[in-house]
Design a protein around this motif. Structure first.
Motif, PDB file in Angstrom:
ATOM      1  N   LEU A   1       0.834  -1.200   0.000  1.00 54.73           N
ATOM      2  CA  LEU A   1       0.000   0.000   0.000  1.00 54.73           C
ATOM      3  C   LEU A   1       0.871   1.254   0.000  1.00 54.73           C
ATOM      4  CD1 LEU A   1      -2.612   1.627   0.299  1.00 54.73           C
ATOM      5  CD2 LEU A   1      -2.521   1.181   2.771  1.00 54.73           C
ATOM      6  N   ILE A   2       1.905   1.253   0.839  1.00 59.88           N
ATOM      7  CA  ILE A   2       2.788   2.412   0.924  1.00 59.88           C
ATOM      8  C   ILE A   2       3.559   2.592  -0.380  1.00 59.88           C
ATOM      9  CG2 ILE A   2       4.768   3.402   2.152  1.00 59.88           C
ATOM     10  CD1 ILE A   2       3.768   1.910   4.668  1.00 59.88           C
ATOM     11  N   ALA A   3       3.973   1.488  -1.001  1.00 56.99           N
ATOM     12  CA  ALA A   3       4.689   1.566  -2.279  1.00 56.99           C
ATOM     13  C   ALA A   3       3.807   2.212  -3.342  1.00 56.99           C
ATOM     14  CB  ALA A   3       5.110   0.165  -2.727  1.00 56.99           C
ATOM     15  N   SER A   4       2.538   1.842  -3.350  1.00 59.75           N
ATOM     16  CA  SER A   4       1.589   2.423  -4.303  1.00 59.75           C
ATOM     17  C   SER A   4       1.450   3.924  -4.093  1.00 59.75           C
ATOM     18  CB  SER A   4       0.223   1.740  -4.148  1.00 59.75           C
ATOM     19  OG  SER A   4      -0.776   2.416  -4.886  1.00 59.75           O
ATOM     20  N   MET A   5       1.473   4.346  -2.849  1.00 58.74           N
ATOM     21  CA  MET A   5       1.339   5.778  -2.541  1.00 58.74           C
ATOM     22  C   MET A   5       2.595   6.546  -2.944  1.00 58.74           C
ATOM     23  SD  MET A   5      -0.782   5.596   1.049  1.00 58.74           S
ATOM     24  CE  MET A   5      -1.517   7.215   0.888  1.00 58.74           C
ATOM     25  N   PHE A   6       3.749   5.922  -2.809  1.00 56.58           N
ATOM     26  CA  PHE A   6       4.982   6.543  -3.292  1.00 56.58           C
ATOM     27  C   PHE A   6       4.906   6.749  -4.801  1.00 56.58           C
ATOM     28  CE2 PHE A   6       7.261   5.640   0.699  1.00 56.58           C
ATOM     29  CZ  PHE A   6       8.135   6.713   0.748  1.00 56.58           C
ATOM     30  N   GLU A   7       4.414   5.741  -5.506  1.00 58.13           N
ATOM     31  CA  GLU A   7       4.318   5.808  -6.972  1.00 58.13           C
ATOM     32  C   GLU A   7       3.400   6.936  -7.423  1.00 58.13           C
ATOM     33  OE1 GLU A   7       3.062   2.009  -8.327  1.00 58.13           O
ATOM     34  OE2 GLU A   7       4.930   0.989  -7.756  1.00 58.13           O
ATOM     35  N   ARG A   8       2.385   7.226  -6.625  1.00 56.32           N
ATOM     36  CA  ARG A   8       1.419   8.272  -6.992  1.00 56.32           C
ATOM     37  C   ARG A   8       1.749   9.609  -6.325  1.00 56.32           C
ATOM     38  NH1 ARG A   8      -4.044   6.567  -5.317  1.00 56.32           N
ATOM     39  NH2 ARG A   8      -3.001   5.261  -3.784  1.00 56.32           N
ATOM     40  N   ASP A   9       2.958   9.748  -5.799  1.00 55.77           N
ATOM     41  CA  ASP A   9       3.402  10.999  -5.165  1.00 55.77           C
ATOM     42  C   ASP A   9       2.494  11.416  -4.020  1.00 55.77           C
ATOM     43  OD1 ASP A   9       5.590  11.293  -6.909  1.00 55.77           O
ATOM     44  OD2 ASP A   9       4.325  12.239  -8.413  1.00 55.77           O
ATOM     45  N   ARG A  10       2.072  10.458  -3.224  1.00 58.31           N
ATOM     46  CA  ARG A  10       1.225  10.758  -2.075  1.00 58.31           C
ATOM     47  C   ARG A  10       2.001  10.692  -0.765  1.00 58.31           C
ATOM     48  NH1 ARG A  10      -5.090   9.363  -2.692  1.00 58.31           N
ATOM     49  NH2 ARG A  10      -5.386  10.426  -4.683  1.00 58.31           N
ATOM     50  N   ILE A  11       3.326  10.594  -0.875  1.00 63.92           N
ATOM     51  CA  ILE A  11       4.195  10.571   0.294  1.00 63.92           C
ATOM     52  C   ILE A  11       5.218  11.689   0.141  1.00 63.92           C
ATOM     53  CG2 ILE A  11       5.892   9.265   1.633  1.00 63.92           C
ATOM     54  CD1 ILE A  11       3.183   8.035   1.903  1.00 63.92           C
ATOM     55  N   ASP A  12       5.390  12.487   1.177  1.00 63.74           N
ATOM     56  CA  ASP A  12       6.364  13.580   1.175  1.00 63.74           C
ATOM     57  C   ASP A  12       7.764  13.006   1.392  1.00 63.74           C
ATOM     58  OD1 ASP A  12       7.888  15.813   1.529  1.00 63.74           O
ATOM     59  OD2 ASP A  12       6.601  16.754   3.020  1.00 63.74           O
ATOM     60  N   LEU A  13       8.643  13.212   0.422  1.00 64.92           N
ATOM     61  CA  LEU A  13       9.988  12.647   0.496  1.00 64.92           C
ATOM     62  C   LEU A  13      10.843  13.326   1.565  1.00 64.92           C
ATOM     63  CD1 LEU A  13      10.833  12.230  -3.312  1.00 64.92           C
ATOM     64  CD2 LEU A  13       9.572  10.699  -1.783  1.00 64.92           C
ATOM     65  N   GLY A  14      10.371  14.454   2.074  1.00 61.05           N
ATOM     66  CA  GLY A  14      11.161  15.191   3.051  1.00 61.05           C
ATOM     67  C   GLY A  14      11.206  14.540   4.423  1.00 61.05           C
ATOM     68  N   LEU A  15      10.286  13.607   4.706  1.00 59.11           N
ATOM     69  CA  LEU A  15      10.236  13.016   6.047  1.00 59.11           C
ATOM     70  C   LEU A  15      11.201  11.856   6.201  1.00 59.11           C
ATOM     71  CD1 LEU A  15       8.934  13.127   8.831  1.00 59.11           C
ATOM     72  CD2 LEU A  15       7.158  11.573   8.003  1.00 59.11           C
ATOM     73  N   ARG A  16      11.115  10.867   5.314  1.00 57.88           N
ATOM     74  CA  ARG A  16      11.993   9.696   5.436  1.00 57.88           C
ATOM     75  C   ARG A  16      12.602   9.284   4.099  1.00 57.88           C
ATOM     76  NH1 ARG A  16       9.849   5.867  10.306  1.00 57.88           N
ATOM     77  NH2 ARG A  16      11.938   5.054  10.011  1.00 57.88           N
TER      78      ARG A  16
END
Length: 242
Positions: free
Chosen positions: A134-149
């Motif tokens: 699920l988290i991988a899918s959200m990374f692919e759709r730019d739904r995770i802020d890269l600034g945190l981790r």
């Protein structure tokens, strides 16, 4: 902090109103204190009121998204201080992440992205690998802020290693005041002194306004009267000429 150390659970709804304040008000009244120390109040009063914390995270009317992310960090702290509640809290985190994942692209905001990032980070802290797809899918759709981790590869590399928020739990209000409270008191006193300095500066500027300018606003000056500027000339031969 005092209500927190009393574990005043009934006070939590009122305490949460602090986190609903406008960002400018939070900055003026609390500065970084709200995020650096007062998380402990949420944990102490909200340990057994998870639903209230969850509702706050879901509330898009909260002006400052970092206040909502504080609730995610509080859920993290509940597990850190009571590992037996891991599965219960993990289920809440996963429900929240799925909720934000289902928001349509046109309604998905930057605030939602930040919240998803904190939720994913907390799931990583709990080493719940079943949610990696699920988290991988959200990374692919730019739904995770890269600034945190970091990006997906960095996230995977650090998965399962708790993120160090640098939060220390103090034994009681006296312990907190001795270690941190004095520090914040100094900051607030310095801020008060700075505000006083600025007020005196503004007052001095008002005083530097020419007497003629000040008097013109309050009293009519005769043309043959002495000029209020102190030049010794008649008003008509001095400032009255302008």
């Amino acid at each position: 902090m005092f209500l927190g150390h009393l574990r005043s659970e009934k006070s939590l709804p009122l305490i949460l109103e602090v986190w609903r304040l406008e960002p400018d008000t939070i900055d003026l009244v609390f500065g970084d204190l709200l995020y650096e120390d007062l998380w402990q109040v949420l944990w102490l009063c909200g340990e057994h009121q998870v639903q209230l914390l969850k509702n706050f995270i879901l509330d898009d009317t909260v002006p400052e998204v970092l206040c909502r992310s504080e609730m995610v960090s509080t859920l993290d702290q509940i597990v850190i201080n009571n590992p037996r509640r891991r599965q219960e809290i993990l289920q809440v985190l996963a429900e929240l992440l799925r909720y934000f994942d289902q928001i349509p692209d046109e309604k998905f905001s930057e605030d939602h992205c930040i919240l998803c990032s904190y939720l994913a980070s907390s799931i990583s802290d709990l080493n719940a690998s079943e949610y990696l797809p699920l988290i991988a899918s959200m990374f692919e759709r730019d739904r995770i802020d890269l600034g945190l981790r970091g990006d997906w590869s960095e996230f995977q590399k650090d998965f399962g290693e708790p993120y160090d928020f640098g939060n220390k739990v103090y034994q009681d209000i006296r312990d907190w005041y001795a270690n941190r409270g004095r520090h914040w008191l100094d900051i607030m006193q310095n801020n008060a002194l700075e505000e006083e300095r600025l007020q005196l500066q503004r007052l001095q500027k008002l005083r530097e306004t020419t007497p003629a300018q000040q008097t013109n606003k309050n009293k009519k000056i005769g043309r043959n009267d002495p000029c209020p500027c102190g030049s010794g000339k008649k008003y008509k031969k001095c400032h009255g000429m302008h």
